[in-house]
Scaffold this motif. Structure first.
Motif, PDB file in Angstrom:
ATOM      1  N   SER A  90       0.822  -1.366  -0.007  1.00  0.00           N
ATOM      2  CA  SER A  90      -0.108   0.198  -0.022  1.00  0.00           C
ATOM      3  C   SER A  90       0.864   1.256  -0.040  1.00  0.00           C
ATOM      4  N   GLY A  91       2.014   1.084   0.728  1.00  0.00           N
ATOM      5  CA  GLY A  91       2.926   2.228   0.494  1.00  0.00           C
ATOM      6  C   GLY A  91       3.438   2.575  -0.606  1.00  0.00           C
ATOM      7  N   HIS A  92       3.873   1.601  -1.515  1.00  0.00           N
ATOM      8  CA  HIS A  92       4.392   1.576  -2.864  1.00  0.00           C
ATOM      9  C   HIS A  92       3.309   2.271  -3.666  1.00  0.00           C
ATOM     10  N   ALA A  93       2.094   1.645  -3.630  1.00  0.00           N
ATOM     11  CA  ALA A  93       0.776   1.991  -4.480  1.00  0.00           C
ATOM     12  C   ALA A  93       0.587   3.543  -4.229  1.00  0.00           C
ATOM     13  N   ASN A  94       0.815   4.002  -3.016  1.00  0.00           N
ATOM     14  CA  ASN A  94       0.420   5.351  -2.560  1.00  0.00           C
ATOM     15  C   ASN A  94       1.732   6.521  -2.783  1.00  0.00           C
ATOM     16  N   GLU A  95       2.793   5.772  -3.284  1.00  0.00           N
ATOM     17  CA  GLU A  95       4.232   6.816  -3.584  1.00  0.00           C
ATOM     18  C   GLU A  95       4.786   7.319  -2.135  1.00  0.00           C
ATOM     19  N   ILE A  96       4.768   6.335  -1.265  1.00  0.00           N
ATOM     20  CA  ILE A  96       5.403   6.690  -0.024  1.00  0.00           C
ATOM     21  C   ILE A  96       6.436   5.596  -0.148  1.00  0.00           C
ATOM     22  N   LYS A  97       7.671   5.868   0.337  1.00  0.00           N
ATOM     23  CA  LYS A  97       8.644   4.855   0.672  1.00  0.00           C
ATOM     24  C   LYS A  97       8.893   4.450   1.883  1.00  0.00           C
ATOM     25  N   LEU A  98       8.438   3.205   2.319  1.00  0.00           N
ATOM     26  CA  LEU A  98       8.440   2.424   3.507  1.00  0.00           C
ATOM     27  C   LEU A  98       9.351   1.241   3.232  1.00  0.00           C
ATOM     28  N   GLU A  99      10.456   1.280   4.191  1.00  0.00           N
ATOM     29  CA  GLU A  99      11.441   0.235   4.296  1.00  0.00           C
ATOM     30  C   GLU A  99      11.482  -0.698   5.335  1.00  0.00           C
ATOM     31  N   ARG A 100      10.779  -0.205   6.496  1.00  0.00           N
ATOM     32  CA  ARG A 100      11.199  -0.695   7.775  1.00  0.00           C
ATOM     33  C   ARG A 100       9.847  -0.843   8.484  1.00  0.00           C
ATOM     34  N   GLY A 101       9.882  -2.126   9.223  1.00  0.00           N
ATOM     35  CA  GLY A 101       8.495  -2.519   9.981  1.00  0.00           C
ATOM     36  C   GLY A 101       8.806  -3.536  10.960  1.00  0.00           C
ATOM     37  N   VAL A 102       8.026  -3.058  12.102  1.00  0.00           N
ATOM     38  CA  VAL A 102       8.090  -4.279  13.213  1.00  0.00           C
ATOM     39  C   VAL A 102       6.655  -4.659  13.278  1.00  0.00           C
ATOM     40  N   PHE A 103       6.332  -6.020  13.161  1.00  0.00           N
ATOM     41  CA  PHE A 103       5.028  -6.538  13.385  1.00  0.00           C
ATOM     42  C   PHE A 103       4.861  -7.417  14.612  1.00  0.00           C
ATOM     43  N   THR A 104       3.892  -7.093  15.535  1.00  0.00           N
ATOM     44  CA  THR A 104       4.029  -8.197  16.763  1.00  0.00           C
ATOM     45  C   THR A 104       2.803  -8.958  16.939  1.00  0.00           C
ATOM     46  N   GLN A 105       1.890  -9.079  15.869  1.00  0.00           N
ATOM     47  CA  GLN A 105       0.999 -10.120  15.719  1.00  0.00           C
ATOM     48  C   GLN A 105       0.010  -9.816  17.147  1.00  0.00           C
ATOM     49  N   GLY A 106      -0.445  -8.841  17.575  1.00  0.00           N
ATOM     50  CA  GLY A 106      -1.508  -8.559  18.681  1.00  0.00           C
ATOM     51  C   GLY A 106      -0.646  -8.045  19.933  1.00  0.00           C
ATOM     52  N   ARG A 107       0.491  -8.099  19.986  1.00  0.00           N
ATOM     53  CA  ARG A 107       1.626  -7.773  21.311  1.00  0.00           C
ATOM     54  C   ARG A 107       1.677  -6.233  21.012  1.00  0.00           C
ATOM     55  N   SER A 108       1.963  -5.456  22.267  1.00  0.00           N
ATOM     56  CA  SER A 108       2.342  -4.027  22.090  1.00  0.00           C
ATOM     57  C   SER A 108       3.511  -3.902  21.507  1.00  0.00           C
ATOM     58  N   PRO A 109       3.758  -2.862  20.661  1.00  0.00           N
ATOM     59  CA  PRO A 109       4.962  -2.662  19.744  1.00  0.00           C
ATOM     60  C   PRO A 109       5.877  -1.803  20.458  1.00  0.00           C
ATOM     61  N   PHE A 110       5.266  -1.034  21.447  1.00  0.00           N
ATOM     62  CA  PHE A 110       5.891   0.311  21.879  1.00  0.00           C
ATOM     63  C   PHE A 110       7.425  -0.017  22.447  1.00  0.00           C
TER      64      PHE A 110
END
Length: 300
Positions: A90-110
Motif C-alpha cells: 500500500s505504501g508503494h501504491a500510494n507513492e511513499i517509501k516504506l522500508e522498515r517495519g516491526v509486526f508483533t501479531q497482537g502484542r504491544s509494539p511500543f
C-alpha cells in the motif's frame, strides 16, 4: 558502513494511523484474528486508502532527496507479518517509501521505540500510546474519525500543537484545575520570565526545528501553537520558546474559545492536544491526535 538512524527524524506509526484499515480492524476487534489475516491476504493486491496521518507522513518523507535521507518512517504495528505485506504494498501504491517495519501479531509494539530512538509515535491504540508516553516518547492516539488533511499546501508540513501538557509541562494546568482561572493567570504572570518545564512533545518540536534548518527548498515546515491561554498568561509561553531557541510560525491564544474553527483555517496536516474535548472538536475539522499526558488524563 553500518546502517544508522542517527541524525534523522524518526517517526514510528501504526498501520491504522497511516492507512484506512477500519473495515479490516472491525473484524480484528470482533475477536477473529484468523479472519482478519485471511481478509488482508485476499486484499493483498488492493492498496489501502490513505489514513488520517498519511498527509503528514508523505510530506515529511519529501524532505528526503538524492543528497540526504533526513526522515525515516517505520511501521510499528500489532499486525501479523502476513498483513505487513499489504502495508508495504500500500505504501508503494500510494507513492511513499516504506522500508522498515516491526509486526508483533497482537502484542504491544511500543518497546521497539527505544532502539529506533523515535521522535514521534502515532497509533490508533490508546494503550500503546500511553505506554510510549510513559517511556518518554512523544506519542499520540490518532483519531481515526478525523477528517483528512486538505491539499492547499503541498510544499509545507503544517503541524499544530497545544501548549500545556503537550509542548510544555502541565505545571500551570494543575494550578488552573485546582484553583481556577484567576489563580492560573496570577501564577503565570508572576512566573512570566521563568521558562516552563518541557512537555512530552518538546523533543519533537526541537527535531522539526533541526529538520527545517537542514532541509530542502522543495519542502518546509510551518508550526502553530494553539492554546487556551490568553493575555497575560501568553507571555510565559512565548518566553519559554525563546529560551529554547525554537520558534513557531503562528501562535493562537484563544482564551478558551473552541479550537476547531481556528485549526480549520490553519489547515494542519496534524494537530496534537491533551484534552479529549479539544481534540474531539478539532477532529471535525483537521487530522487530530490525543496526547494522554498531564493532569487532565490522570483519571481517564
Amino acid at each position: 558502513m553500518a546502517v544508522s538512524l542517527d541524525n534523522k527524524l524518526v517517526v514510528a506509526i501504526s498501520s491504522r494511523a497511516l492507512f484506512n484499515f477500519e473495515e479490516e480492524n472491525a473484524i480484528f476487534e470482533s475477536g477473529d484474528p484468523q479472519a482478519y489475516m485471511r481478509l488482508q491476504l485476499e486484499r493483498l493486491e488492493q492498496p489501502a486508502r490513505p489514513g488520517i496521518a498519511f498527509s503528514l507522513i508523505k510530506k515529511l518523507l519529501a524532505f528526503n532527496d538524492t543528497t540526504a535521507q533526513r526522515v525515516e518512517v517505520v511501521i510499528l504495528s500489532r499486525n501479523d507479518p502476513v498483513s505487513g505485506m499489504r502495508i508495504f504494498r500500500s505504501g508503494h501504491a500510494n507513492e511513499i517509501k516504506l522500508e522498515r517495519g516491526v509486526f508483533t501479531q497482537g502484542r504491544s509494539p511500543f518497546r521497539y521505540l527505544r532502539p529506533l530512538r523515535a521522535h514521534l509515535f502515532l497509533s490508533a491504540n490508546a494503550d500503546d500510546v500511553r505506554e510510549a508516553l510513559a517511556a518518554g516518547f512523544p506519542s499520540a492516539r490518532v483519531l481515526t474519525e478525523s477528517v483528512l488533511a486538505g491539499n492547499n499546501y503541498p510544499n509545507e508540513v503544517r503541524i499544530a500543537f497545544d501548549g500545556d501538557a503537550v509542548l510544555f509541562s502541565d505545571e500551570a494546568e494543575r494550578v488552573f484545575q485546582a484553583q481556577g482561572l484567576d489563580a492560573f493567570q496570577a501564577h503565570e504572570l508572576s512566573k512570566a520570565t521563568q521558562p516552563l518545564p518541557e512537555g512530552p512533545f518538546k523533543p519533537l518540536l526541537a527535531a522539526l526545528h533541526r529538520l527545517q534548518q537542514a532541509g530542502t527548498p522543495a519542502m518546509r515546515i510551518r508550526t502553530a501553537l494553539v492554546t487556551a491561554r490568553s493575555a497575560p498568561a501568553h507571555e510565559r509561553a512565548i518566553r519559554t520558546l525563546m529560551q529554547w531557541d525554537i520558534r513557531v510560525d503562528e501562535a493562537m491564544f484563544l482564551g478558551g474559545l473552541a479550537k476547531g474553527e481556528f485549526l480549520r483555517e490553519f489547515e494542519p496536516d496534524f494537530f496534537f492536544d491533551d484534552q479529549t474535548g479539544h481534540v474531539d472538536h478539532a477532529a471535525r475539522h483537521v487530522p487530530s491526535g490525543h496526547v494522554a499526558a498531564g493532569i487532565s488524563n490522570l483519571q481517564r
